[in-house]
Write an enzyme that holds these catalytic residues in place. Structure first.
Site, PDB file in Angstrom:
ATOM      1  N   SER A  51       0.791  -1.238   0.000  1.00 17.24           N
ATOM      2  CA  SER A  51       0.000   0.000   0.000  1.00 17.24           C
ATOM      3  C   SER A  51       0.822   1.286   0.000  1.00 17.24           C
ATOM      4  CB  SER A  51      -0.952   0.016   1.199  1.00 17.24           C
ATOM      5  OG  SER A  51      -2.048  -0.834   0.969  1.00 17.24           O
ATOM      6  N   SER A  63      -6.079   3.851   4.353  1.00 18.93           N
ATOM      7  CA  SER A  63      -5.445   3.023   3.318  1.00 18.93           C
ATOM      8  C   SER A  63      -6.501   2.235   2.559  1.00 18.93           C
ATOM      9  CB  SER A  63      -4.400   2.075   3.918  1.00 18.93           C
ATOM     10  OG  SER A  63      -3.575   1.529   2.914  1.00 18.93           O
ATOM     11  N   LYS A  75       0.037   3.862  -2.657  1.00 16.35           N
ATOM     12  CA  LYS A  75      -0.968   4.929  -2.590  1.00 16.35           C
ATOM     13  C   LYS A  75      -0.353   6.324  -2.489  1.00 16.35           C
ATOM     14  CE  LYS A  75      -4.573   1.961  -0.607  1.00 16.35           C
ATOM     15  NZ  LYS A  75      -4.024   0.772   0.017  1.00 16.35           N
TER      16      LYS A  75
END
Length: 445
Positions: free
Chosen positions: A62, A116, A65
């Site tokens: 993640s 997230s 992102k």
């Protein structure tokens, strides 16, 4: 004999430390990092301060992102309202958006980085590029522009894909750019986020930042640091982004700021809370051993130099760009040498912004940085025509005095003419008074 050797040792040690003001710099203790991939960079200069397989290709999870957030900040209006048009389900962490729900871009961006949320990442991809695939192409294009040359994205959230890869160094470069946005810095340093109920979701949404550096205290949030257990929470840290998948392991991009110096650490593939222990070890290593020094300030007047054949005899030279460097913390900044070099054969015409020299900074014989010296105002070439039309100050003064004197003479003769006309006498018209300049051309014999 023992006393004699002790005396010699003490004498040599003292000589090394104090002789001629020279200090012997020891090598810093390199931190132990358990993760397979890690890097530490200085935010201002981009200098790499620690590297452990930083260019080895691996999975970002993640931390992806951060790139998604950059594209949102660069391509979307924060006040625009996005309405979810389809039922969404994306594996992993999610906001659980429902069809018909509406949020501003800013609200969704907060959720993307704090919660997230994988579903939010896909909503942004469609909003900006029309599809996940087209958005991934935009991600890759922008990553290359930022200098992340070994990165290839296939999605906006980082869920497993063997072709979705990056490096620790590339993520540091991407994060460095992301931290130039005020809103990004604000969001990634936010501990908690609250979203009000909607027509489709009547409950208030409460989200705590996935980054435990911002809040992790007490049981379950302890890491081993310098031989003792301490809280994960670390006050100097103000972001940035966590990540985890089975393939990627625990991933973390960390930003810290102390006395105007910001460091960025990236740790990939760590096990459990070791991701925080490794990241803190890197951050502390940076601040314990390195200092950020500004050597030159942009637009600062540095010196002047003669200009050949110019309408101006001298040009003022200014620092072209600010110059910051990272040097070992035990280096005395007064030991930094500055050398000003002016280029040869400087002739007019010169354009504004032209570099006429440079400043080189060094420690002993090692150059640590340099910056150009530029001119701000253009200087035209002096021509013969201009020499004729632009008299000296002395000549201008003489001309002014001459004109004033002639005006006085004309005025005086005009008064005499009027007086003579009263008595009927004719008075000749004004003639140039040669006696005024005669002394300038003729000498007495």
């Amino acid at each position: 004999m023992t006393k004699k050797l002790s005396f010699i040792f003490i004498f040599i040690f003292t000589l090394i430390i104090f002789s001629n003001g020279v200090v012997v710099y020891g090598s810093p203790v390199i931190p132990e990092v358990s993760a397979p991939n890690a890097v530490l960079i200085d935010y201002t200069t981009g200098k790499v301060l620690f590297d452990k397989n930083a260019h080895e290709i691996t999975y970002p999870a993640s931390t992806t992102k951060v790139m998604t957030a950059i594209l949102v900040l660069e391509n979307a209006n924060l006040n625009d309202v996005i309405t979810v048009t389809d039922d969404l389900y994306v594996d992993g962490s999610s906001m659980y958006l429902l069809k018909g729900e509406s949020f501003t871009v800013k609200e969704l961006l907060q959720t993307l980085l704090i919660r997230s949320a994988n579903d939010v990442a896909e909503v942004f991809a469609v909003h900006i590029s029309g599809s996940v695939e087209a958005f991934a192409e935009l991600m890759n294009k922008r990553a290359k522009e930022l200098g992340a040359l070994n990165t290839h994205f296939t999605n906006p959230h980082g869920l497993p894909d063997e072709n979705h890869v990056t490096t620790a160094y590339d993520l540091a470069v991407i994060a460095k750019h992301a931290m130039t946005f005020d809103l990004f810095r604000e969001i990634v340093s936010t501990e908690r986020l609250t979203l009000e109920p909607t027509e489709f979701t009547p409950e208030t949404r409460y989200y705590r930042n996935t980054n435990r550096f911002l809040w992790g205290t007490g049981g379950g949030n302890q890491i081993l640091h310098n031989g003792a257990y301490t809280n994960v929470k670390y006050d100097i840290i103000d972001g940035i982004k966590t990540g985890y998948t089975n393939d990627a392991g625990n991933c973390l991009i960390t930003s810290a700021s102390v006395d105007g110096q910001r460091l960025i650490a990236v740790v990939l593939g760590a096990q459990g809370l070791n991701v925080y222990a490794d990241s803190r070890a890197l951050i502390d290593y940076g601040y314990d051993n390195f200092q950020l020094v500004q050597l030159a300030e942009k637009d600062l007047l540095k010196t002047t130099t003669p200009i050949e054949a110019g309408v101006e005899e001298n040009a003022s030279l200014y620092i072209a760009e600010s110059l910051d460097v990272v040097i070992p913390k035990n280096v005395d900044i007064t030991s930094i040498n500055e050398e000003i070099i002016i280029y040869e054969n400087i002739k007019a015409p010169i354009l504004s912004g032209d570099a006429l020299g440079k400043v080189i900074y060094s420690i002993e014989d090692e150059v640590i940085g340099e910056t150009s010296l530029v001119i701000k105002d253009a200087i035209d070439k002096k021509t013969l025509f201009k020499k004729i039309l632009i008299p000296s100050k002395l000549l201008i003064g003489f001309i002014i005095i001459f004109i004033l004197w002639q005006i006085f003479v004309i005025s005086l003769r005009f008064k005499r003419k009027r007086a003579r006309n009263i008595y009927g006498r004719r008075y000749s018209s004004y003639k140039f008074n040669k006696s005024i300049i005669k002394p300038l051309f003729y000498k007495k014999k």
